[in-house]
Design an enzyme around this catalytic site. Structure first.
Site, short mmCIF file in Angstrom:
data_model
loop_
_atom_site.label_atom_id
_atom_site.label_comp_id
_atom_site.label_asym_id
_atom_site.label_seq_id
_atom_site.Cartn_x
_atom_site.Cartn_y
_atom_site.Cartn_z
N GLY A 78 1.28 3.26 0.94
CA GLY A 78 0.68 2.52 -0.16
C GLY A 78 0.06 3.37 -1.25
CB ILE A 79 -2.94 2.76 -3.36
CG1 ILE A 79 -2.48 1.47 -4.04
CG2 ILE A 79 -3.80 3.58 -4.33
CD1 ILE A 79 -3.62 0.52 -4.40
N GLY A 80 -2.67 5.08 -1.21
CA GLY A 80 -3.13 6.37 -0.73
C GLY A 80 -2.04 7.42 -0.71
CB THR A 112 -0.04 7.17 6.64
OG1 THR A 112 -0.64 5.88 6.86
CG2 THR A 112 -0.85 8.24 7.36
CB SER A 169 -10.95 -3.93 -5.46
OG SER A 169 -10.20 -5.11 -5.72
CB THR A 205 -9.70 8.56 3.48
OG1 THR A 205 -10.06 7.60 2.47
CG2 THR A 205 -10.68 9.73 3.45
CE1 TYR A 256 -10.58 -5.10 -0.15
CE2 TYR A 256 -10.56 -6.54 -2.05
CZ TYR A 256 -10.21 -5.36 -1.46
OH TYR A 256 -9.50 -4.42 -2.17
#
Length: 258
Positions: A18-20, A16, A136, A13, A149
């Site tokens: 970065g990390i993903g 598109t 995180s 998920t 966050y």
């Protein structure tokens, strides 16, 4: 050690960028059939073009119940699900409105809840599966400028631990991964002013870590590939004895030996 995910299907998920995106690429390179997810078709198409090769695009906003339902209807089964989608927004506690709290809760926590509810039963029926949550270091080292966050990431770690217990004996493992500061597009945008002032992105990242995460042992942000490498291992059959764990790829920021 060879990681082979041939024949496995995987959803990442928020993948598109970065990390993903790095996770999706790592899983694809290990042989998995990948589904890229993002909010807009343009972003998904761009990511698919950069990924190259065969992959599936699923343009749905998973920060909403409707988006989650649409995704599950379009793709009802996966062997591996990586709950990477997340947001962060610096804001002092006393300036953080209910809307900000709710947005972080829906995107950072409820997306994973909905994906787990949808996909874990099928994994259990097949006797194998991997459900992973991007937590995180902020789950343990709550940032004073982003308490909302940190709370959402603590919830992700708790969710993964509870689900691991719930899936005991099924052949399905559930774990969370704890990145520290990472040079993703989001962090690059946050450091844009320093880069504009003449620093390289790497220098600006290292200065940020030293100023705001002084317990970091490596003294720099991780790369997105360094985070993805751990995720790919945990998604593999090689990690069959690891479940209910919160695994750190934080550069040593969390000042604990556990």
């Amino acid at each position: 050690m060879k990681i082979d995910l041939s024949g496995k299907t995987a959803l990442v998920t928020g993948s598109t960028a970065g990390i993903g995106f790095a996770i999706a690429k790592g899983l694809r390179d290990a042989g998995a059939d990948i589904a890229i997810n993002g909010r807009t078709q343009d972003n998904v198409d761009s990511a698919l073009a950069r990924l190259g090769g065969a992959a599936r695009g699923l343009a749905m906003d998973l920060g909403t119940p409707e988006g989650a339902r649409d995704l599950v209807a379009a793709a009802p089964s996966f062997d591996i699900v990586v709950n990477n989608l997340g947001i962060f927004q610096p804001s002092d506690f006393f300036d953080t409105t209910d809307d900000i709290w709710e947005r972080h809760w829906q995107i950072n926590v409820m997306t994973g809840v909905r994906m787990a509810r949808a996909y874990l039963p099928g994994m259990a029926e097949r006797g194998w599966g991997r459900m992973l949550f991007l937590g995180s270091e902020s789950a343990f080292n709550i940032p004073v400028d982003m308490i909302h966050y940190g709370v959402s990431k603590t919830a992700d770690v708790s969710l993964a631990r509870g689900l691991a217990k719930r899936m005991a004996g099924t052949g399905v493992t559930v774990n969370s991964i704890l990145p520290g500061p990472t040079l993703s597009e989001g962090v690059a945008a946050m450091l844009k002013a320093e880069v504009t002032a003449g620093k390289t992105l790497e220098q600006a990242g290292a200065d940020f870590v030293k100023a705001h995460r002084p317990t970091s042992i490596i003294g720099r942000p991780a790369t997105v590939d360094e985070v993805a490498n751990l995720v790919v291992y945990l998604a593999s059959p090689l990690a069959s004895a690891t479940t209910g764990a919160a695994l750190r790829v934080d550069g040593g920021v969390i000042d604990s030996i556990m």
